[in-house]
Design a protein around this motif. Structure first.
Motif, short mmCIF file in Angstrom:
data_model
loop_
_atom_site.label_atom_id
_atom_site.label_comp_id
_atom_site.label_asym_id
_atom_site.label_seq_id
_atom_site.Cartn_x
_atom_site.Cartn_y
_atom_site.Cartn_z
N SER A 1 99.79 43.17 22.99
CA SER A 1 100.98 43.49 23.62
C SER A 1 102.02 42.42 23.86
O SER A 1 101.68 41.21 23.85
CB SER A 1 101.00 44.20 25.53
N THR B 1 93.38 44.65 21.36
CA THR B 1 94.82 45.07 21.89
C THR B 1 95.74 44.06 21.75
O THR B 1 95.33 42.90 22.06
CB THR B 1 94.64 45.56 23.35
N ARG C 1 105.66 41.02 25.65
CA ARG C 1 106.57 41.10 27.03
C ARG C 1 107.77 40.39 26.51
O ARG C 1 107.70 39.23 26.05
CB ARG C 1 105.84 40.37 27.90
#
Ligand code: PRP
Length: 195
Positions: free
Chosen positions: A18, A16, A20
């Motif tokens: 991600s 995964t 920010r």
């Protein structure tokens, strides 16, 4: 050469990623306008030759060039570093040279990120030998925590913490360069659902 993400995907787990946001597109553009003014103030009536280090600097260079105004020319250089995914030897190799001579020109080296400083140290040595009139460095991001070489930039957009950043030219495995913001990439794994 920059950032290295030490990450080994494990079998039976799904990778995964991600991102920010760390610096928004609006903040980047505002800061570039300030840097551009600063640069023009330092060299009011001089043609400036911007040299971008491929590939990460492309977005920063094109935005900066349009904000600085006055007479501007651009060129690009590319380098690569020896080493593997987790270790860099610190040696830098020229993979694409400039198209034109920088002798007698006021040169501003444009980089997306100043990290260990090994790339810049190498480039400044190479450029110095080519007798530019002046040699300056503009970086969008400065990550001083990772510095190995004794180099500094004359114009710094943002000083950032020791995080793996992507976007606005910066990549992870060639992805994310096209993000308008600069963000912190987090890599992880999650268990795959049983079939
Ligand atoms: C990045 C960045 C700088 C260099 C800085 O390039 O664009 O050129 O690393 O790192 P350093 O201070 O540790 O030497 P990278 O090698 O990731 O290539 P890219 O620009 O094509 O993404």
């Amino acid at each position: 050469m920059a950032q290295r993400a030490n990450y080994k995907p494990r079998t039976k787990r799904k990778a995964t990623e991600s991102v920010r946001t760390l610096i928004s597109s609006a903040q980047i553009q505002r800061r570039i306008a300030e840097l551009a003014k600063e640069i023009r103030r330092d060299f009011p009536n001089e043609p400036l030759h911007l040299v971008g280090v491929l590939k990460g600097s492309v977005f920063f260079l094109t935005d900066l060039a349009r904000q600085v105004g006055g007479e501007i020319s651009i060129d690009f250089i590319a380098v690569s570093s020896y080493g593997n995914d987790t270790h860099t030897s610190g040696e830098v190799k020229l993979t694409r040279d400039l198209d034109s001579s920088i002798e007698g020109k006021t040169v501003i080296v444009v980089e997306d990120i100043l990290d260990t400083g090994m790339t810049l140290q190498y480039l400044l040595r190479v450029f110095d030998q080519r007798k530019p009139r002046r040699l300056r460095v503009a970086v969008l991001l400065d990550k001083p925590a990772r510095r190995l070489a004794k180099v500094r930039a004359d114009y710094v957009g943002f000083t950032i913490p020791n995080e793996f950043v992507v976007g606005y030219g910066l990549d992870y495995a060639e992805r994310y360069r096209n993000l308008a913001d600069v963000g912190v990439l987090t890599l992880g794994t999650q268990a795959k659902k049983p079939a």
